[in-house]
Design a protein around this motif. Structure first.
Motif, PDB file in Angstrom:
ATOM      1  N   GLN A  38     -24.854  78.157  -6.381  1.00 37.70           N
ATOM      2  CA  GLN A  38     -23.503  77.576  -6.411  1.00 37.70           C
ATOM      3  C   GLN A  38     -23.453  76.119  -5.931  1.00 37.70           C
ATOM      4  OE1 GLN A  38     -20.773  79.612  -3.748  1.00 37.70           O
ATOM      5  NE2 GLN A  38     -22.342  79.981  -2.218  1.00 37.70           N
ATOM      6  N   HIS A  43     -29.264  72.643   0.184  1.00 40.72           N
ATOM      7  CA  HIS A  43     -27.999  72.656   0.924  1.00 40.72           C
ATOM      8  C   HIS A  43     -28.181  73.365   2.269  1.00 40.72           C
ATOM      9  CE1 HIS A  43     -26.790  76.915   0.556  1.00 40.72           C
ATOM     10  NE2 HIS A  43     -27.454  76.901  -0.563  1.00 40.72           N
ATOM     11  N   ARG A  53     -39.018  78.637  10.903  1.00 43.21           N
ATOM     12  CA  ARG A  53     -38.711  80.043  11.164  1.00 43.21           C
ATOM     13  C   ARG A  53     -39.940  80.660  11.842  1.00 43.21           C
ATOM     14  NH1 ARG A  53     -34.567  78.446   9.411  1.00 43.21           N
ATOM     15  NH2 ARG A  53     -33.061  79.458   8.039  1.00 43.21           N
ATOM     16  N   VAL A 175     -21.386  81.491  -9.608  1.00 37.19           N
ATOM     17  CA  VAL A 175     -21.109  82.688 -10.399  1.00 37.19           C
ATOM     18  C   VAL A 175     -19.712  83.175 -10.060  1.00 37.19           C
ATOM     19  CG1 VAL A 175     -21.762  85.096 -10.767  1.00 37.19           C
ATOM     20  CG2 VAL A 175     -23.528  83.326 -10.617  1.00 37.19           C
TER      21      VAL A 175
HETATM   22  C1  LIG Z   1     -30.529  80.373  12.863  1.00 36.45           C
HETATM   23  C2  LIG Z   1     -31.376  81.303  12.058  1.00 36.45           C
HETATM   24  C3  LIG Z   1     -32.673  81.582  12.487  1.00 36.45           C
HETATM   25  C4  LIG Z   1     -33.466  82.469  11.782  1.00 36.45           C
HETATM   26  N1  LIG Z   1     -34.743  82.692  12.208  1.00 36.45           N
HETATM   27  C5  LIG Z   1     -35.559  83.489  11.502  1.00 36.45           C
HETATM   28  C6  LIG Z   1     -36.913  83.628  11.878  1.00 36.45           C
HETATM   29  O1  LIG Z   1     -37.357  83.046  12.861  1.00 36.45           O
HETATM   30  N2  LIG Z   1     -37.698  84.423  11.109  1.00 36.45           N
HETATM   31  C7  LIG Z   1     -37.237  85.068   9.992  1.00 36.45           C
HETATM   32  O2  LIG Z   1     -38.014  85.778   9.347  1.00 36.45           O
HETATM   33  N3  LIG Z   1     -35.950  84.925   9.605  1.00 36.45           N
HETATM   34  C8  LIG Z   1     -35.109  84.159  10.326  1.00 36.45           C
HETATM   35  N4  LIG Z   1     -33.811  83.976   9.935  1.00 36.45           N
HETATM   36  C9  LIG Z   1     -33.280  84.755   8.817  1.00 36.45           C
HETATM   37  C10 LIG Z   1     -33.578  84.181   7.458  1.00 36.45           C
HETATM   38  O3  LIG Z   1     -33.464  82.791   7.467  1.00 36.45           O
HETATM   39  C11 LIG Z   1     -32.627  84.840   6.457  1.00 36.45           C
HETATM   40  O4  LIG Z   1     -32.830  86.253   6.519  1.00 36.45           O
HETATM   41  C12 LIG Z   1     -32.848  84.372   5.039  1.00 36.45           C
HETATM   42  O5  LIG Z   1     -32.791  82.967   4.979  1.00 36.45           O
HETATM   43  C13 LIG Z   1     -31.814  84.998   4.104  1.00 36.45           C
HETATM   44  O6  LIG Z   1     -31.983  84.437   2.836  1.00 36.45           O
HETATM   45  P1  LIG Z   1     -31.053  84.798   1.600  1.00 36.45           P
HETATM   46  O7  LIG Z   1     -31.758  84.231   0.406  1.00 36.45           O
HETATM   47  O8  LIG Z   1     -30.731  86.249   1.644  1.00 36.45           O
HETATM   48  O9  LIG Z   1     -29.656  84.068   1.884  1.00 36.45           O
HETATM   49  P2  LIG Z   1     -29.211  82.534   1.667  1.00 36.45           P
HETATM   50  O10 LIG Z   1     -30.242  81.601   2.151  1.00 36.45           O
HETATM   51  O11 LIG Z   1     -27.854  82.396   2.248  1.00 36.45           O
HETATM   52  O12 LIG Z   1     -29.151  82.370   0.106  1.00 36.45           O
HETATM   53  C14 LIG Z   1     -28.094  82.870  -0.678  1.00 36.45           C
HETATM   54  C15 LIG Z   1     -27.807  81.843  -1.734  1.00 36.45           C
HETATM   55  O13 LIG Z   1     -26.901  82.392  -2.673  1.00 36.45           O
HETATM   56  C16 LIG Z   1     -26.038  81.361  -3.093  1.00 36.45           C
HETATM   57  N5  LIG Z   1     -24.833  81.950  -3.665  1.00 36.45           N
HETATM   58  C17 LIG Z   1     -23.946  82.744  -3.029  1.00 36.45           C
HETATM   59  N6  LIG Z   1     -22.923  83.064  -3.841  1.00 36.45           N
HETATM   60  C18 LIG Z   1     -23.174  82.477  -5.044  1.00 36.45           C
HETATM   61  C19 LIG Z   1     -22.486  82.433  -6.270  1.00 36.45           C
HETATM   62  N7  LIG Z   1     -21.294  83.032  -6.443  1.00 36.45           N
HETATM   63  N8  LIG Z   1     -23.045  81.728  -7.290  1.00 36.45           N
HETATM   64  C20 LIG Z   1     -24.240  81.108  -7.138  1.00 36.45           C
HETATM   65  N9  LIG Z   1     -24.910  81.092  -5.970  1.00 36.45           N
HETATM   66  C21 LIG Z   1     -24.398  81.779  -4.938  1.00 36.45           C
HETATM   67  C22 LIG Z   1     -25.761  80.619  -1.793  1.00 36.45           C
HETATM   68  O14 LIG Z   1     -25.207  79.353  -1.977  1.00 36.45           O
HETATM   69  C23 LIG Z   1     -27.141  80.598  -1.160  1.00 36.45           C
HETATM   70  O15 LIG Z   1     -27.876  79.461  -1.527  1.00 36.45           O
HETATM   71  C24 LIG Z   1     -32.970  83.095  10.618  1.00 36.45           C
HETATM   72  C25 LIG Z   1     -31.672  82.811  10.167  1.00 36.45           C
HETATM   73  C26 LIG Z   1     -30.879  81.916  10.871  1.00 36.45           C
HETATM   74  C27 LIG Z   1     -29.493  81.646  10.384  1.00 36.45           C
END
Ligand SMILES: Cc1cc2nc3c(=O)[nH]c(=O)nc-3n(C[C@H](O)[C@H](O)[C@H](O)COP(=O)(O)OP(=O)(O)OC[C@H]3O[C@@H](n4cnc5c(N)ncnc54)[C@H](O)[C@@H]3O)c2cc1C
Length: 389
Positions: A38, A43, A53, A175
Motif C-alpha cells: 500500500q 516505509h 532484529r 488493496v
Molecule cells: C520494535 C520491534 C522489535 C522487534 N524485534 C524483533 C526481533 O528482535 N526478532 C524478531 O524475530 N522479530 C522482531 N520483531 C517482529 C518482526 O519485526 C515482525 O514479526 C515482522 O516484521 C512482521 O512482518 P509482517 O510482514 O507480518 O508485517 P509488516 O512488516 O507490517 O508488513 C505488512 C505489510 O502489508 C502492507 N499492507 C497492509 N495492508 C495492505 C493493503 N490493504 N494493501 C497493500 N498492502 C498492505 C503494509 O503496508 C506492510 O508493508 C520486532 C517488531 C518490532 C515492532
C-alpha cells in the motif's frame, strides 16, 4: 479501472518481511507472482522497518527452536546468493529468576535441541559482561549462535531478489477488495488483478484485508516504543566489544519483559525495548502516546545497565500484531483454501522470514508443509474468535 485484470499464479498482499520472503520463494519456484504494497517502499509504518532484529534459538517451545535450525541455514544461503551480510553473531544472554518456569523452559529447549550454550554463574557474570548487573537470584545462559539481523537490508534483499526472479512488485497500491473464488480477484487503488491463489501478509492491517472474505482473527495491534540509550563511555556496549544481545524472561517489576541489542545502528546508542505496548490503530499509530513502558525501561537501565544514560536519546515507533497465545497464524482460509494467511507474528517473527516464506509458499501451492503447523492453525481460536472461524 482496467476491465481485463491480469492473471497471476499467486498474489501476495503486503511487502513486509513475511510477504517479501513469500513472494520471493514463489518467484524462485517459477510461479508468476505479484507482490502488492500500500505504501511507497521502503516505509516505516508497519512492523518490518528499522536496522536490526534479534535472531535466536532461545524459545520456551521446542517447535520454534527446531524451525530456527533450518532458518539459520536459509539466512546463510540468502547472504551467499545476494552477496550481502545480513547476520552478525553476538550471542544472546538470557536472564531470569533461576527457578522460574520460563527461564527453565528456555534452558531446557536449548539443551534438548543441542544448541550451543554457556551458563554464567553470578561470579562469572561480571567478568564476562562487565557493564551489566545480574539481578540477585537470576540465572544467566548464553544462546551462542544468536545475534543481530540487519533488518532493512534483509527486506530490501528479499524484494530485489524477488524482482530479479521476474516477480512483479507494485508499491503505492492499496488493496481495497478481495473476491474469493477458484480464481481470486484483488482490487487495488489502481486496478484489478486475478490469481489462482492469494497470500495475505498484511501485518497490522490483516483483519482489514480479510474483512471482504468474511473472516476476522483475534488480533491485537500494539505500538512499541523503540528506545535507544546513550553510552556514558563510548564503545562500552558496542557490538565490536562483544556486548551481546540480551533478553529478560521476567524481572523485578511485573511483566518486565525487556530485550536489548548492542550499539550498532546509531553510534553510541544501545537499543533496549519493552516487549509489550499499548493498543493502536495502524492508520493512526502516533495517536497512541502511552510511555509507561519507557518509565519501566528507565528504572531497569538505572538498576542493571549503569553505563547508559537513564533517559532514552531516541524513541521510534513500530507495531506488533498479537495473537492471544502469541503464536503465529500460518494457515489457509477456513472457507477458501486458495487464500493463505500469514499473520499475528506477535513481535517475534522477523528471524523466521525465510522460513515463513517457504511455509506460506507451500500452503499456497497446495503442498504438504515442511513443518507441523498445528500450533499455527486458525481453528485454535475457536470460541475466542471475532467471526466466521
Ligand atoms: C520494535 C520491534 C522489535 C522487534 N524485534 C524483533 C526481533 O528482535 N526478532 C524478531 O524475530 N522479530 C522482531 N520483531 C517482529 C518482526 O519485526 C515482525 O514479526 C515482522 O516484521 C512482521 O512482518 P509482517 O510482514 O507480518 O508485517 P509488516 O512488516 O507490517 O508488513 C505488512 C505489510 O502489508 C502492507 N499492507 C497492509 N495492508 C495492505 C493493503 N490493504 N494493501 C497493500 N498492502 C498492505 C503494509 O503496508 C506492510 O508493508 C520486532 C517488531 C518490532 C515492532
Amino acid at each position: 479501472m482496467s476491465t481485463d485484470p491480469e492473471l497471476f499464479d499467486c498474489i501476495v498482499i503486503g511487502a513486509g518481511v513475511q510477504g517479501s520472503f513469500t513472494a520471493y520463494t514463489l518467484a524462485k519456484r517459477g510461479k508468476r507472482t505479484l507482490l502488492l504494497e500500500q505504501f511507497v517502499l521502503p516505509h516505516t509504518r508497519g512492523s518490518s522497518h528499522g536496522q536490526t532484529r534479534i535472531i535466536r534459538k532461545a524459545y520456551t517451545q521446542d517447535f520454534y527452536t527446531h524451525m530456527m535450525e533450518e532458518c539459520y541455514q536459509l539466512w546463510a544461503e540468502l547472504e551467499k546468493e545476494a552477496g550481502v551480510k545480513l547476520y552478525r553473531q553476538t550471542g544472546l544472554l538470557v536472564m531470569g529468576p533461576e527457578n522460574s518456569e520460563s527461564f527453565l523452559q528456555i534452558k531446557g529447549t536449548l539443551q534438548r535441541c543441542k544448541a550451543p550454550t554457556v551458563s554464567l554463574s553470578q561470579e562469572d557474570f561480571s567478568s564476562h559482561i562487565p557493564h551489566m548487573r545480574l539481578a540477585p537470584g537470576d540465572g544467566a545462559i548464553v544462546d551462542v549462535s544468536a545475534g543481530v539481523l540487519y533488518a532493512d537490508r534483509a527486506l530490501k534483499t528479499a524484494q530485489d531478489l524477488f524482482q530479479e526472479a521476474r516477480g512483479v512488485l507494485r508499491d503505492q497500491e492499496k488493496v481495497v477488495d478481495v473476491q474469493p473464488g477458484p480464481i481470486v480477484t484483488v482490487t487495488t487503488s489502481a486496478k484489478s488483478y486475478r490469481a489462482h491463489s492469494l497470500v495475505i501478509t498484511a501485518g497490522p492491517w490483516a483483519n482489514r484485508v480479510l474483512a471482504p472474505t468474511g473472516l476476522q482473527l483475534p488480533l491485537e495491534v500494539v505500538k512499541i516504543n523503540v528506545c535507544y540509550w546513550k553510552e556514558k563511555s563510548p564503545g562500552s556496549y558496542h557490538v565490536k566489544n562483544r556486548f551481546p544481545c540480551f533478553l529478560l524472561t521476567e524481572g523485578e517489576e511485573a511483566n518486565e519483559h525487556i530485550y536489548g541489542l548492542p550499539s550498532n545502528e546509531y553510534p553510541g546508542l544501545v537499543k533496549i525495548c519493552f516487549h509489550m505496548g499499548s493498543p493502536a490503530d495502524p492508520d493512526h499509530r502516533d495517536r497512541q502516546t502511552d510511555r509507561s513502558d519507557v518509565d519501566i525501561l528507565s528504572r531497569y537501565v538505572t538498576r542493571c545497565v549503569p553505563g547508559l544514560e537513564p533517559e532514552p536519546a531516541i524513541v521510534e515507533s513500530c507495531l506488533y500484531t498479537l495473537t492471544p497465545d502469541h503464536h503465529f497464524v500460518l494457515d489457509s482460509h477456513p472457507q477458501h483454501r486458495n487464500i493463505v494467511i500469514g499473520a499475528g507474528f506477535s513481535g517475534h517473527g522477523f528471524k523466521f522470514g525465510p522460513m515463513i516464506g517457504k511455509l506460506l509458499s507451500e500452503l499456497s501451492l497446495g503442498e504438504e508443509p515442511s513443518y507441523d503447523l498445528s500450533p499455527f492453525r486458525i481453528r485454535r481460536f475457536q470460541g475466542l474468535s471475532k467471526s466466521a472461524l
